[in-house]
Design a protein around this motif. Structure first.
Motif, PDB file in Angstrom:
ATOM      1  N   VAL A  26       0.836  -1.209   0.000  1.00  0.00           N
ATOM      2  CA  VAL A  26       0.000   0.000   0.000  1.00  0.00           C
ATOM      3  C   VAL A  26       0.867   1.254   0.000  1.00  0.00           C
ATOM      4  O   VAL A  26       0.613   2.204  -0.747  1.00  0.00           O
ATOM      5  N   ARG A  27       1.905   1.256   0.801  1.00  0.00           N
ATOM      6  CA  ARG A  27       2.785   2.425   0.889  1.00  0.00           C
ATOM      7  C   ARG A  27       3.582   2.640  -0.397  1.00  0.00           C
ATOM      8  O   ARG A  27       3.736   3.772  -0.858  1.00  0.00           O
ATOM      9  N   TYR A  32       4.929   4.118  -6.841  1.00  0.00           N
ATOM     10  CA  TYR A  32       5.221   3.183  -7.919  1.00  0.00           C
ATOM     11  C   TYR A  32       3.921   2.528  -8.387  1.00  0.00           C
ATOM     12  O   TYR A  32       2.965   2.429  -7.625  1.00  0.00           O
ATOM     13  N   SER A  33       3.920   2.028  -9.612  1.00  0.00           N
ATOM     14  CA  SER A  33       2.759   1.294 -10.102  1.00  0.00           C
ATOM     15  C   SER A  33       2.597   0.014  -9.282  1.00  0.00           C
ATOM     16  O   SER A  33       3.540  -0.436  -8.623  1.00  0.00           O
ATOM     17  N   GLU A  34       1.422  -0.577  -9.354  1.00  0.00           N
ATOM     18  CA  GLU A  34       1.182  -1.825  -8.612  1.00  0.00           C
ATOM     19  C   GLU A  34       2.160  -2.911  -9.052  1.00  0.00           C
ATOM     20  O   GLU A  34       2.708  -3.630  -8.211  1.00  0.00           O
ATOM     21  N   ARG A  38       4.980  -4.589  -6.524  1.00  0.00           N
ATOM     22  CA  ARG A  38       5.066  -6.038  -6.273  1.00  0.00           C
ATOM     23  C   ARG A  38       6.447  -6.577  -6.648  1.00  0.00           C
ATOM     24  O   ARG A  38       7.001  -7.435  -5.946  1.00  0.00           O
ATOM     25  N   GLU A  39       7.018  -6.069  -7.742  1.00  0.00           N
ATOM     26  CA  GLU A  39       8.361  -6.491  -8.137  1.00  0.00           C
ATOM     27  C   GLU A  39       9.400  -6.073  -7.102  1.00  0.00           C
ATOM     28  O   GLU A  39      10.327  -6.834  -6.805  1.00  0.00           O
ATOM     29  N   ILE A  40       9.258  -4.870  -6.558  1.00  0.00           N
ATOM     30  CA  ILE A  40      10.181  -4.395  -5.520  1.00  0.00           C
ATOM     31  C   ILE A  40      10.152  -5.345  -4.325  1.00  0.00           C
ATOM     32  O   ILE A  40      11.188  -5.761  -3.807  1.00  0.00           O
ATOM     33  N   ILE A  41       8.952  -5.689  -3.889  1.00  0.00           N
ATOM     34  CA  ILE A  41       8.812  -6.575  -2.724  1.00  0.00           C
ATOM     35  C   ILE A  41       9.380  -7.956  -3.022  1.00  0.00           C
ATOM     36  O   ILE A  41      10.106  -8.536  -2.200  1.00  0.00           O
ATOM     37  N   MET A  42       9.077  -8.501  -4.188  1.00  0.00           N
ATOM     38  CA  MET A  42       9.589  -9.828  -4.535  1.00  0.00           C
ATOM     39  C   MET A  42      11.115  -9.813  -4.632  1.00  0.00           C
ATOM     40  O   MET A  42      11.778 -10.750  -4.186  1.00  0.00           O
ATOM     41  N   TYR A  43      11.667  -8.747  -5.183  1.00  0.00           N
ATOM     42  CA  TYR A  43      13.114  -8.626  -5.269  1.00  0.00           C
ATOM     43  C   TYR A  43      13.725  -8.581  -3.868  1.00  0.00           C
ATOM     44  O   TYR A  43      14.708  -9.266  -3.580  1.00  0.00           O
ATOM     45  N   ALA A  44      13.114  -7.789  -2.971  1.00  0.00           N
ATOM     46  CA  ALA A  44      13.610  -7.700  -1.592  1.00  0.00           C
ATOM     47  C   ALA A  44      13.524  -9.050  -0.891  1.00  0.00           C
ATOM     48  O   ALA A  44      14.420  -9.413  -0.128  1.00  0.00           O
TER      49      ALA A  44
END
Length: 83
Positions: A26-27, A32-34, A38-44
């Motif tokens: 959400v933050r 960033y786009s959805e 999601r890619e940022i989180i998966m990468y992290a």
């Protein structure tokens, strides 16, 4: 003066810890786009950390269905730290 008002627009780094996947998504969607969020989180989650030079996302716990993250950002990204 609120925490957000004190840091907004500054280059000082601030953090928010113990964010769940949903809270972080959400933050991140404020900037960033959805798909990108999601890619940022998966990468992290995959290599423990993601950054673009202004924002850093660190995965601190990979427990099944209970991942936790730390977000580090400067004052230009306050909605990631304090919505």
């Amino acid at each position: 003066m609120t925490f957000q008002e004190a840091h907004e627009g500054k280059t000082d780094l601030v953090t928010r810890r113990n964010l769940s996947y949903t809270e972080l998504l959400v933050r991140l969607k404020n900037y960033y786009s959805e798909i990108m969020a999601r890619e940022i989180i998966m990468y992290a989650m995959t290599i423990d950390c993601w950054t673009d030079g202004s924002v850093a996302i660190i995965c601190t716990s990979k427990e099944e269905n209970n991942c936790k993250f730390v977000a580090v950002a400067n004052g230009n990204y306050m909605k990631i730290i304090e919505p």
